[in-house]
Design a protein around this motif. Structure first.
Motif, PDB file in Angstrom:
ATOM      1  N   ARG A  90      34.345 -76.174 -35.382  1.00 13.01           N
ATOM      2  CA  ARG A  90      33.951 -77.465 -34.809  1.00 13.01           C
ATOM      3  C   ARG A  90      33.806 -78.554 -35.869  1.00 13.01           C
ATOM      4  O   ARG A  90      34.036 -79.719 -35.604  1.00 13.01           O
ATOM      5  N   ASN A  91      33.364 -78.180 -37.069  1.00 13.28           N
ATOM      6  CA  ASN A  91      33.353 -79.110 -38.190  1.00 13.28           C
ATOM      7  C   ASN A  91      33.433 -78.303 -39.473  1.00 13.28           C
ATOM      8  O   ASN A  91      33.130 -77.113 -39.488  1.00 13.28           O
ATOM      9  N   ALA A 146      30.780 -75.307 -39.080  1.00 15.89           N
ATOM     10  CA  ALA A 146      30.100 -74.909 -37.844  1.00 15.89           C
ATOM     11  C   ALA A 146      31.152 -74.250 -36.968  1.00 15.89           C
ATOM     12  O   ALA A 146      32.234 -74.809 -36.752  1.00 15.89           O
ATOM     13  N   LEU A 147      30.841 -73.057 -36.489  1.00 19.86           N
ATOM     14  CA  LEU A 147      31.768 -72.276 -35.685  1.00 19.86           C
ATOM     15  C   LEU A 147      31.203 -72.075 -34.294  1.00 19.86           C
ATOM     16  O   LEU A 147      29.994 -71.908 -34.132  1.00 19.86           O
ATOM     17  N   GLU A 148      32.076 -72.059 -33.313  1.00 15.43           N
ATOM     18  CA  GLU A 148      31.682 -71.760 -31.942  1.00 15.43           C
ATOM     19  C   GLU A 148      32.295 -70.412 -31.571  1.00 15.43           C
ATOM     20  O   GLU A 148      33.486 -70.183 -31.811  1.00 15.43           O
ATOM     21  N   VAL A 149      31.475 -69.538 -31.000  1.00 15.95           N
ATOM     22  CA  VAL A 149      31.915 -68.191 -30.633  1.00 15.95           C
ATOM     23  C   VAL A 149      31.491 -67.888 -29.200  1.00 15.95           C
ATOM     24  O   VAL A 149      30.627 -68.563 -28.646  1.00 15.95           O
ATOM     25  N   VAL A 150      32.087 -66.862 -28.615  1.00 18.75           N
ATOM     26  CA  VAL A 150      31.694 -66.456 -27.264  1.00 18.75           C
ATOM     27  C   VAL A 150      30.256 -65.970 -27.288  1.00 18.75           C
ATOM     28  O   VAL A 150      29.446 -66.332 -26.444  1.00 18.75           O
ATOM     29  N   THR A 151      29.920 -65.152 -28.281  1.00 18.90           N
ATOM     30  CA  THR A 151      28.552 -64.692 -28.487  1.00 18.90           C
ATOM     31  C   THR A 151      28.332 -64.441 -29.971  1.00 18.90           C
ATOM     32  O   THR A 151      29.201 -63.862 -30.627  1.00 18.90           O
ATOM     33  N   PRO A 152      27.204 -64.870 -30.512  1.00 20.37           N
ATOM     34  CA  PRO A 152      26.941 -64.624 -31.930  1.00 20.37           C
ATOM     35  C   PRO A 152      26.433 -63.209 -32.212  1.00 20.37           C
ATOM     36  O   PRO A 152      26.263 -62.837 -33.370  1.00 20.37           O
ATOM     37  N   ARG A 166      28.630 -67.073 -45.530  1.00 24.40           N
ATOM     38  CA  ARG A 166      27.291 -66.550 -45.285  1.00 24.40           C
ATOM     39  C   ARG A 166      26.680 -67.393 -44.178  1.00 24.40           C
ATOM     40  O   ARG A 166      26.744 -68.627 -44.215  1.00 24.40           O
ATOM     41  N   ILE A 167      26.090 -66.753 -43.189  1.00 25.65           N
ATOM     42  CA  ILE A 167      25.489 -67.493 -42.068  1.00 25.65           C
ATOM     43  C   ILE A 167      24.217 -68.191 -42.524  1.00 25.65           C
ATOM     44  O   ILE A 167      23.331 -67.582 -43.111  1.00 25.65           O
ATOM     45  N   ALA A 168      24.145 -69.496 -42.239  1.00 22.31           N
ATOM     46  CA  ALA A 168      22.969 -70.299 -42.559  1.00 22.31           C
ATOM     47  C   ALA A 168      22.065 -70.435 -41.343  1.00 22.31           C
ATOM     48  O   ALA A 168      20.846 -70.508 -41.476  1.00 22.31           O
ATOM     49  N   TRP A 169      22.679 -70.490 -40.148  1.00 17.24           N
ATOM     50  CA  TRP A 169      21.894 -70.601 -38.912  1.00 17.24           C
ATOM     51  C   TRP A 169      22.722 -70.123 -37.725  1.00 17.24           C
ATOM     52  O   TRP A 169      23.941 -70.072 -37.788  1.00 17.24           O
ATOM     53  N   ARG A 170      22.021 -69.745 -36.663  1.00 16.09           N
ATOM     54  CA  ARG A 170      22.627 -69.339 -35.389  1.00 16.09           C
ATOM     55  C   ARG A 170      21.881 -70.073 -34.279  1.00 16.09           C
ATOM     56  O   ARG A 170      20.659 -70.113 -34.279  1.00 16.09           O
ATOM     57  N   LYS A 171      22.626 -70.646 -33.351  1.00 21.50           N
ATOM     58  CA  LYS A 171      22.011 -71.347 -32.226  1.00 21.50           C
ATOM     59  C   LYS A 171      22.931 -71.209 -31.027  1.00 21.50           C
ATOM     60  O   LYS A 171      24.016 -71.781 -31.013  1.00 21.50           O
ATOM     61  N   LYS A 190      25.719 -70.428 -28.931  1.00 18.35           N
ATOM     62  CA  LYS A 190      27.090 -69.999 -29.225  1.00 18.35           C
ATOM     63  C   LYS A 190      27.651 -70.635 -30.494  1.00 18.35           C
ATOM     64  O   LYS A 190      28.848 -70.622 -30.727  1.00 18.35           O
ATOM     65  N   ARG A 191      26.777 -71.193 -31.310  1.00 22.29           N
ATOM     66  CA  ARG A 191      27.204 -71.833 -32.561  1.00 22.29           C
ATOM     67  C   ARG A 191      26.635 -71.096 -33.762  1.00 22.29           C
ATOM     68  O   ARG A 191      25.517 -70.579 -33.712  1.00 22.29           O
ATOM     69  N   ILE A 192      27.420 -71.082 -34.836  1.00 21.01           N
ATOM     70  CA  ILE A 192      27.004 -70.481 -36.107  1.00 21.01           C
ATOM     71  C   ILE A 192      27.309 -71.480 -37.208  1.00 21.01           C
ATOM     72  O   ILE A 192      28.427 -72.002 -37.282  1.00 21.01           O
TER      73      ILE A 192
END
Length: 79
Positions: free
Chosen positions: A30-31, A38-44, A65-70, A72-74
């Motif tokens: 997404r950006n 920022a990634l959009e997924v079906v489920t994190p 490395r994952i900084a945050w999960r919210k 369907k976004r990572i």
């Protein structure tokens, strides 16, 4: 607490793959910037804290490395 980003992110809508353990999960970028995305997924769920992001249209392959999960976004930072 919100921390300012080191590099400005640009909005995009590109397909990518989260690669880990010999397999992959489709995602939408997404950006993106020089330092992360920022990634959009079906489920994190079941996505590990560290993986490789592959974006074929950009010829991009980066360790993340994952900084945050919210929902369907990572948010990821590049190693």
């Amino acid at each position: 607490m919100n921390r300012p980003r080191i590099a400005a992110r640009r909005r995009t809508l590109k397909t990518g793959t989260i690669e880990f353990g010999g397999g992959g999960i489709d995602c939408t970028v997404r950006n993106i910037s020089e330092t992360g995305a920022a990634l959009e997924v079906v489920t994190p769920l079941f996505i590990p804290d560290r993986f490789t992001l592959f974006v074929p249209s950009e010829q991009l392959k980066r360790l993340c490395r994952i900084a945050w999960r919210k929902q369907k976004r990572i948010g990821v930072t590049f190693d």
